[in-house]
Design a protein around this motif. Structure first.
Motif, PDB file in Angstrom:
ATOM      1  N   THR A  37       0.876  -1.307  -0.028  1.00 19.65           N
ATOM      2  CA  THR A  37      -0.049  -0.077  -0.020  1.00 19.65           C
ATOM      3  C   THR A  37       0.836   1.289  -0.086  1.00 19.65           C
ATOM      4  N   ARG A  38       0.083   2.525  -0.365  1.00 19.71           N
ATOM      5  CA  ARG A  38       0.718   3.719  -0.296  1.00 19.71           C
ATOM      6  C   ARG A  38      -0.143   4.576   0.459  1.00 19.71           C
ATOM      7  N   ILE A  39       0.576   5.667   1.305  1.00 13.01           N
ATOM      8  CA  ILE A  39      -0.442   6.625   1.856  1.00 13.01           C
ATOM      9  C   ILE A  39       0.074   7.908   1.336  1.00 13.01           C
ATOM     10  N   GLU A  40      -0.888   8.583   0.659  1.00 10.83           N
ATOM     11  CA  GLU A  40      -0.492  10.078   0.233  1.00 10.83           C
ATOM     12  C   GLU A  40      -1.179  11.000   1.027  1.00 10.83           C
ATOM     13  N   ASP A  41      -0.542  12.358   1.063  1.00  8.45           N
ATOM     14  CA  ASP A  41      -1.351  13.557   1.342  1.00  8.45           C
ATOM     15  C   ASP A  41      -1.719  14.145   0.212  1.00  8.45           C
ATOM     16  N   VAL A  42      -3.105  14.214  -0.135  1.00  6.93           N
ATOM     17  CA  VAL A  42      -3.506  14.577  -1.632  1.00  6.93           C
ATOM     18  C   VAL A  42      -4.740  15.675  -1.188  1.00  6.93           C
ATOM     19  N   LEU A  43      -5.120  16.189  -2.390  1.00 12.40           N
ATOM     20  CA  LEU A  43      -6.278  17.037  -2.242  1.00 12.40           C
ATOM     21  C   LEU A  43      -7.426  15.941  -2.504  1.00 12.40           C
ATOM     22  N   VAL A  44      -8.473  15.930  -1.617  1.00 12.88           N
ATOM     23  CA  VAL A  44      -9.414  15.117  -2.028  1.00 12.88           C
ATOM     24  C   VAL A  44     -10.768  16.156  -2.618  1.00 12.88           C
ATOM     25  N   VAL A  45     -11.337  15.588  -3.921  1.00 22.07           N
ATOM     26  CA  VAL A  45     -12.306  16.313  -4.425  1.00 22.07           C
ATOM     27  C   VAL A  45     -13.531  15.461  -4.403  1.00 22.07           C
ATOM     28  N   VAL A  46     -14.659  16.309  -4.087  1.00 22.71           N
ATOM     29  CA  VAL A  46     -15.720  15.376  -3.596  1.00 22.71           C
ATOM     30  C   VAL A  46     -17.121  16.139  -4.476  1.00 22.71           C
ATOM     31  N   PHE A  47     -17.753  15.373  -5.280  1.00 23.19           N
ATOM     32  CA  PHE A  47     -19.017  16.123  -5.913  1.00 23.19           C
ATOM     33  C   PHE A  47     -20.265  15.608  -5.421  1.00 23.19           C
ATOM     34  N   PRO A  48     -20.989  16.334  -4.470  1.00 24.19           N
ATOM     35  CA  PRO A  48     -22.078  15.529  -4.191  1.00 24.19           C
ATOM     36  C   PRO A  48     -23.037  15.328  -5.398  1.00 24.19           C
ATOM     37  N   VAL A  49     -23.695  13.993  -5.426  1.00 26.04           N
ATOM     38  CA  VAL A  49     -24.653  13.640  -6.500  1.00 26.04           C
ATOM     39  C   VAL A  49     -25.985  13.616  -5.660  1.00 26.04           C
ATOM     40  N   GLU A  50     -26.085  12.183  -5.086  1.00 27.44           N
ATOM     41  CA  GLU A  50     -27.417  11.972  -4.586  1.00 27.44           C
ATOM     42  C   GLU A  50     -27.470  12.571  -3.321  1.00 27.44           C
ATOM     43  N   LEU A  51     -26.405  12.571  -2.300  1.00 24.39           N
ATOM     44  CA  LEU A  51     -26.546  13.279  -1.006  1.00 24.39           C
ATOM     45  C   LEU A  51     -25.928  14.471  -0.814  1.00 24.39           C
ATOM     46  N   ALA A  52     -26.044  15.296   0.077  1.00 23.59           N
ATOM     47  CA  ALA A  52     -25.408  16.657   0.378  1.00 23.59           C
ATOM     48  C   ALA A  52     -24.075  16.691   0.897  1.00 23.59           C
ATOM     49  N   MET A  53     -23.378  17.477   0.641  1.00 25.38           N
ATOM     50  CA  MET A  53     -22.102  17.715   1.065  1.00 25.38           C
ATOM     51  C   MET A  53     -22.034  17.605   2.608  1.00 25.38           C
ATOM     52  N   SER A  54     -22.785  18.030   3.218  1.00 22.01           N
ATOM     53  CA  SER A  54     -23.146  17.811   4.727  1.00 22.01           C
ATOM     54  C   SER A  54     -23.203  16.451   5.304  1.00 22.01           C
TER      55      SER A  54
END
Length: 186
Positions: free
Chosen positions: A154-171
């Motif tokens: 495995t590899r662990i990275e500190d990255v930017l995560v991009v999230v697109f709400p589709v069926e649920l809200a970002m909350s």
């Protein structure tokens, strides 16, 4: 659909990725040697834009469960982003606009992607066209696409995560500082 691609499609896409990722480092083009048109996990769906010069842009999608903190969550992971170098600045936002209705048709709670910090300004522009949220301070664990004796699995990275709400809200996105992909990145 991935199963609809022919050998010629894979050969053309592999060449596209070598030319697109190669300038960022020879190692980045290496996964696309021969006719391999994916680097880590193989996509389930692809958005491929063509023009008179061939492949102009690409984005892959794979539905999977990830663990965000302690929460198992279904997402559509977006990856294998690529825009032909002569078209940079014109493609990735359009690719996301094309993929967003597909995410809605798949009825997934969220779209998910991870990018390196150097692309922060680039991904923040996504929000002009689709509801994208860029999260920092999150480490993402992925398995390597190939088991090797000289590397951990495995590899662990500190990255930017991009999230697109589709069926649920970002909350509804779980608050956590660690995500386990439970597979290779797309």
């Amino acid at each position: 659909w991935e199963s609809e691609l022919q050998l010629d499609d894979h050969v053309e896409l592999a060449s596209f990725f070598r030319k697109t990722y190669g300038p960022t480092g020879a190692f980045n083009a290496k996964p696309f040697e021969g006719s391999r048109s994916w680097a880590g996990a193989r996509p389930e769906l692809r958005a491929i834009a063509y023009d008179s010069n061939g492949v102009a842009a690409h984005m892959g999608l794979l539905r999977r469960f990830i663990k965000v903190g302690e929460v198992d969550l279904l997402v559509a992971e977006l990856g294998l982003y690529g825009v032909r170098p002569d078209l940079e600045g014109l493609g990735i936002s359009h690719s996301l606009r094309v993929m967003y209705p597909v995410l809605q048709q798949l009825r997934v709670p969220f779209g998910f992607g991870a990018v390196r910090h150097a692309l922060q300004k680039h991904v923040e522009r996504f929000g002009r066209h689709v509801p994208a949220n860029v999260l920092s301070g999150i480490r993402v664990r992925s398995t390597l696409p190939d088991a090797r004796l000289d590397l951990p699995p495995t590899r662990i990275e500190d990255v930017l995560v991009v999230v697109f709400p589709v069926e649920l809200a970002m909350s509804d996105w779980p608050t956590a500082t660690f995500i386990d992909r439970n597979g290779p990145e797309l």
